[in-house]
Motif scaffolding. Sequence first.
Motif, PDB file in Angstrom:
ATOM      1  N   ALA A 155       2.438  -5.027   3.106  1.00  0.00           N
ATOM      2  CA  ALA A 155       1.570  -5.759   4.034  1.00  0.00           C
ATOM      3  C   ALA A 155       1.830  -7.258   3.926  1.00  0.00           C
ATOM      4  O   ALA A 155       1.821  -7.976   4.919  1.00  0.00           O
ATOM      5  CB  ALA A 155       0.117  -5.453   3.717  1.00  0.00           C
ATOM      6  N   TYR A 165       0.855  -1.189   0.000  1.00  0.00           N
ATOM      7  CA  TYR A 165       0.000   0.000   0.000  1.00  0.00           C
ATOM      8  C   TYR A 165       0.890   1.237   0.000  1.00  0.00           C
ATOM      9  O   TYR A 165       2.043   1.164   0.418  1.00  0.00           O
ATOM     10  CB  TYR A 165      -0.879   0.042   1.248  1.00  0.00           C
ATOM     11  CG  TYR A 165      -1.832  -1.103   1.379  1.00  0.00           C
ATOM     12  CD1 TYR A 165      -3.028  -1.118   0.682  1.00  0.00           C
ATOM     13  CD2 TYR A 165      -1.535  -2.177   2.219  1.00  0.00           C
ATOM     14  CE1 TYR A 165      -3.915  -2.176   0.806  1.00  0.00           C
ATOM     15  CE2 TYR A 165      -2.413  -3.239   2.349  1.00  0.00           C
ATOM     16  CZ  TYR A 165      -3.608  -3.234   1.645  1.00  0.00           C
ATOM     17  OH  TYR A 165      -4.474  -4.279   1.767  1.00  0.00           O
ATOM     18  N   VAL A 188       4.198   0.371   1.916  1.00  0.00           N
ATOM     19  CA  VAL A 188       4.079  -0.519   3.079  1.00  0.00           C
ATOM     20  C   VAL A 188       3.816  -1.911   2.523  1.00  0.00           C
ATOM     21  O   VAL A 188       2.809  -2.114   1.835  1.00  0.00           O
ATOM     22  CB  VAL A 188       2.893  -0.100   3.976  1.00  0.00           C
ATOM     23  CG1 VAL A 188       2.700  -1.104   5.110  1.00  0.00           C
ATOM     24  CG2 VAL A 188       3.103   1.294   4.529  1.00  0.00           C
ATOM     25  N   GLU A 223       1.293   5.972   4.338  1.00  0.00           N
ATOM     26  CA  GLU A 223       0.399   7.079   4.682  1.00  0.00           C
ATOM     27  C   GLU A 223       1.161   8.361   5.003  1.00  0.00           C
ATOM     28  O   GLU A 223       0.826   9.432   4.524  1.00  0.00           O
ATOM     29  CB  GLU A 223      -0.440   6.704   5.912  1.00  0.00           C
ATOM     30  CG  GLU A 223      -1.317   5.481   5.705  1.00  0.00           C
ATOM     31  CD  GLU A 223      -2.679   5.846   5.152  1.00  0.00           C
ATOM     32  OE1 GLU A 223      -3.085   7.004   5.348  1.00  0.00           O
ATOM     33  OE2 GLU A 223      -3.321   4.999   4.523  1.00  0.00           O
ATOM     34  N   PRO A 233       0.963 -11.555  15.173  1.00  0.00           N
ATOM     35  CA  PRO A 233       0.479 -10.363  15.864  1.00  0.00           C
ATOM     36  C   PRO A 233      -0.256  -9.436  14.910  1.00  0.00           C
ATOM     37  O   PRO A 233      -0.148  -9.575  13.689  1.00  0.00           O
ATOM     38  CB  PRO A 233       1.759  -9.707  16.377  1.00  0.00           C
ATOM     39  CG  PRO A 233       2.835 -10.210  15.501  1.00  0.00           C
ATOM     40  CD  PRO A 233       2.426 -11.576  15.060  1.00  0.00           C
ATOM     41  N   SER A 234      -0.963  -8.517  15.461  1.00  0.00           N
ATOM     42  CA  SER A 234      -1.717  -7.550  14.675  1.00  0.00           C
ATOM     43  C   SER A 234      -0.801  -6.824  13.697  1.00  0.00           C
ATOM     44  O   SER A 234       0.313  -6.431  14.050  1.00  0.00           O
ATOM     45  CB  SER A 234      -2.374  -6.577  15.645  1.00  0.00           C
ATOM     46  OG  SER A 234      -2.940  -5.534  14.930  1.00  0.00           O
ATOM     47  N   GLY A 235      -1.245  -6.681  12.461  1.00  0.00           N
ATOM     48  CA  GLY A 235      -0.475  -5.939  11.467  1.00  0.00           C
ATOM     49  C   GLY A 235       0.529  -6.753  10.683  1.00  0.00           C
ATOM     50  O   GLY A 235       1.273  -6.206   9.866  1.00  0.00           O
ATOM     51  N   CYS A 236       0.566  -8.077  10.891  1.00  0.00           N
ATOM     52  CA  CYS A 236       1.593  -8.885  10.224  1.00  0.00           C
ATOM     53  C   CYS A 236       1.202  -9.300   8.809  1.00  0.00           C
ATOM     54  O   CYS A 236       1.992  -9.899   8.092  1.00  0.00           O
ATOM     55  CB  CYS A 236       1.966 -10.101  11.063  1.00  0.00           C
ATOM     56  SG  CYS A 236       0.665 -11.337  11.151  1.00  0.00           S
ATOM     57  N   GLY A 237      -0.049  -9.017   8.412  1.00  0.00           N
ATOM     58  CA  GLY A 237      -0.431  -9.310   7.027  1.00  0.00           C
ATOM     59  C   GLY A 237      -1.420 -10.456   6.842  1.00  0.00           C
ATOM     60  O   GLY A 237      -1.667 -10.888   5.719  1.00  0.00           O
ATOM     61  N   LYS A 238      -2.024 -10.912   7.933  1.00  0.00           N
ATOM     62  CA  LYS A 238      -2.947 -12.057   7.846  1.00  0.00           C
ATOM     63  C   LYS A 238      -4.191 -11.715   7.030  1.00  0.00           C
ATOM     64  O   LYS A 238      -4.557 -12.432   6.098  1.00  0.00           O
ATOM     65  CB  LYS A 238      -3.385 -12.497   9.261  1.00  0.00           C
ATOM     66  CG  LYS A 238      -2.248 -12.788  10.200  1.00  0.00           C
ATOM     67  CD  LYS A 238      -2.736 -13.172  11.589  1.00  0.00           C
ATOM     68  CE  LYS A 238      -3.519 -12.112  12.338  1.00  0.00           C
ATOM     69  NZ  LYS A 238      -2.727 -10.939  12.760  1.00  0.00           N
ATOM     70  N   THR A 239      -4.827 -10.603   7.402  1.00  0.00           N
ATOM     71  CA  THR A 239      -6.062 -10.225   6.718  1.00  0.00           C
ATOM     72  C   THR A 239      -5.801  -9.913   5.250  1.00  0.00           C
ATOM     73  O   THR A 239      -6.577 -10.303   4.377  1.00  0.00           O
ATOM     74  CB  THR A 239      -6.706  -9.010   7.430  1.00  0.00           C
ATOM     75  OG1 THR A 239      -7.138  -9.434   8.721  1.00  0.00           O
ATOM     76  CG2 THR A 239      -7.906  -8.482   6.667  1.00  0.00           C
ATOM     77  N   THR A 240      -4.707  -9.247   4.978  1.00  0.00           N
ATOM     78  CA  THR A 240      -4.381  -8.921   3.589  1.00  0.00           C
ATOM     79  C   THR A 240      -4.215 -10.202   2.762  1.00  0.00           C
ATOM     80  O   THR A 240      -4.677 -10.285   1.623  1.00  0.00           O
ATOM     81  CB  THR A 240      -3.104  -8.059   3.530  1.00  0.00           C
ATOM     82  OG1 THR A 240      -3.295  -6.919   4.364  1.00  0.00           O
ATOM     83  CG2 THR A 240      -2.817  -7.595   2.123  1.00  0.00           C
TER      84      THR A 240
HETATM   85  P1  ADP Z   1      -3.342  -8.358  10.276  1.00  0.00           P
HETATM   86  O1  ADP Z   1      -4.612  -8.882   9.699  1.00  0.00           O
HETATM   87  O2  ADP Z   1      -2.283  -9.405  10.422  1.00  0.00           O
HETATM   88  O3  ADP Z   1      -3.542  -7.609  11.543  1.00  0.00           O
HETATM   89  P2  ADP Z   1      -3.289  -6.634   7.920  1.00  0.00           P
HETATM   90  O4  ADP Z   1      -3.189  -7.586   6.788  1.00  0.00           O
HETATM   91  O5  ADP Z   1      -4.633  -6.064   8.193  1.00  0.00           O
HETATM   92  O6  ADP Z   1      -2.702  -7.312   9.238  1.00  0.00           O
HETATM   93  O7  ADP Z   1      -2.287  -5.411   7.692  1.00  0.00           O
HETATM   94  C1  ADP Z   1      -0.929  -5.595   7.362  1.00  0.00           C
HETATM   95  C2  ADP Z   1      -0.265  -4.253   7.193  1.00  0.00           C
HETATM   96  O8  ADP Z   1      -0.782  -3.570   6.062  1.00  0.00           O
HETATM   97  C3  ADP Z   1      -0.442  -3.299   8.363  1.00  0.00           C
HETATM   98  O9  ADP Z   1       0.748  -2.580   8.543  1.00  0.00           O
HETATM   99  C4  ADP Z   1      -1.565  -2.400   7.907  1.00  0.00           C
HETATM  100  O10 ADP Z   1      -1.464  -1.137   8.507  1.00  0.00           O
HETATM  101  C5  ADP Z   1      -1.317  -2.322   6.408  1.00  0.00           C
HETATM  102  N1  ADP Z   1      -2.571  -2.115   5.650  1.00  0.00           N
HETATM  103  C6  ADP Z   1      -3.607  -2.987   5.580  1.00  0.00           C
HETATM  104  N2  ADP Z   1      -4.599  -2.505   4.808  1.00  0.00           N
HETATM  105  C7  ADP Z   1      -4.175  -1.281   4.379  1.00  0.00           C
HETATM  106  C8  ADP Z   1      -4.734  -0.264   3.514  1.00  0.00           C
HETATM  107  N3  ADP Z   1      -5.933  -0.415   2.957  1.00  0.00           N
HETATM  108  N4  ADP Z   1      -3.998   0.850   3.322  1.00  0.00           N
HETATM  109  C9  ADP Z   1      -2.776   1.024   3.867  1.00  0.00           C
HETATM  110  N5  ADP Z   1      -2.195   0.098   4.660  1.00  0.00           N
HETATM  111  C10 ADP Z   1      -2.873  -1.027   4.920  1.00  0.00           C
END
Ligand code: ADP
Length: 385
Positions: free
Chosen positions: A31, A11, A29, A14, A50-57
């Motif tokens: 992800a 991404y 960034v 920011e 942990p939170s922010g490691c890229g799981k959801t992405t």
């Molecule tokens: P998790 O699910 O493991 O908590 P995410 O996959 O949500 O992590 O996010 C991984 C990284 O990508 C984080 O640093 C998050 O801030 C960044 N990120 C996720 N979605 C976006 C987006 N739409 N725009 C900018 N950064 C994003």
Amino acid sequence: MLRIKNLVKSYDGEQRRRSRAARAEPDRVYAVNDVSFDVADGELFTLLGPSGCGKTTTLRSIAGLERPDAGTIEVGGRVLFSGGEPGKGTAKLVNMPANERGLGMVFQSYAIWPHMTVFDNVAFPLQVRKRGTRPGKKELTDRVMRVLATMELADLAGRQATKLSGGQQQRLALARALVIEPPLLLLDEPLSNLDAKLRESLRYELKRLQRELGITSVYVTHDQTEALVLSSSIAVMRGGNVVQLGRPREIYENPNSRFVAEFIGTSNFIAGVVEAKDGSRYTIRTDDGPLVLDAAADVPTGSQVVVSIRPEAVEVSLSSRAGEVPNEWTGKVLTRAFLGEAVDHVVTVGQHEIRARGNPSVSIAPDTEVYLRFDPNKLALVPVA
Ligand code: ADP
Ligand code: MG
């Protein structure tokens, strides 16, 4: 069944987007940064980190809700996404729309439709299908009721969705994902909005269901216990990368880094140097005495290492067995805590405070001199990064 290869998703950064220099050279960034894994048929595969490691992405990329920068995603031999490999000449782009992927999805927020009944919530994904693939009225009712029965919601079919408890709403979300009979089910922290007790019971419920239905699933969580209970395989993620991949037990017993060991459970870490090595048996020199352990890893003599000792691998005792068993240290009890099914002791040994967890029949008062014994088979050798 599912094959992810070299997945990358970035991404715009920011912070620097505002400055002109940053626009010219945007700060990305990453992800997800070069993630690969395979999920076999019928597996429950967990992305843990942990939170922010890229799981959801990662999960959203599989679902088709994010467009990756590069990599390939295949389900059952069908290419859902292919972005070619950067720098190797881009192969033709494939990016199948989310609604054509036919995958089941359940998210942390239940996202059920509040104005509909339980039945209608589950029927909806079938009703919106194109003419021709849409089941007839009788078949639709049969399918919906069958799924509701599996989720133990059949009696509530006519109820307004908002009049369900949190646990029931989450089962409804699951029913709605399952009714389309997806080849792959994607679950993003589906239990994390529920209270602890419900979470625990649904954990076992999910495991039973997943086994019974044999449905291949990718499960996202930051909760290590949940991952250990549910998964057939776990990929531990950190900063957009998979840092360890294996069966739950392998990861728990043989973490390949301090990060994984700490993340997946509490552990004692004792730094040392490999003094001798005989096959898989290592002798480690530490400030508080030698430790003997078995490890498959090939670490040369003289290397700096950290020995990871799980609290449950530490035996606390009032009597010595020196000469009979290896790894006996002496120390003094600092604190103890009764946890119901276990007792924790923290024991001071030289520089270290060692945490032990054991049977509640052994409970020793603070300030007592004790013997600590570590089972050589349960110590893990963690290379120092
Ligand atoms: P998790 O699910 O493991 O908590 P995410 O996959 O949500 O992590 O996010 C991984 C990284 O990508 C984080 O640093 C998050 O801030 C960044 N990120 C996720 N979605 C976006 C987006 N739409 N725009 C900018 N950064 C994003
Ligand atoms: Mg997430």
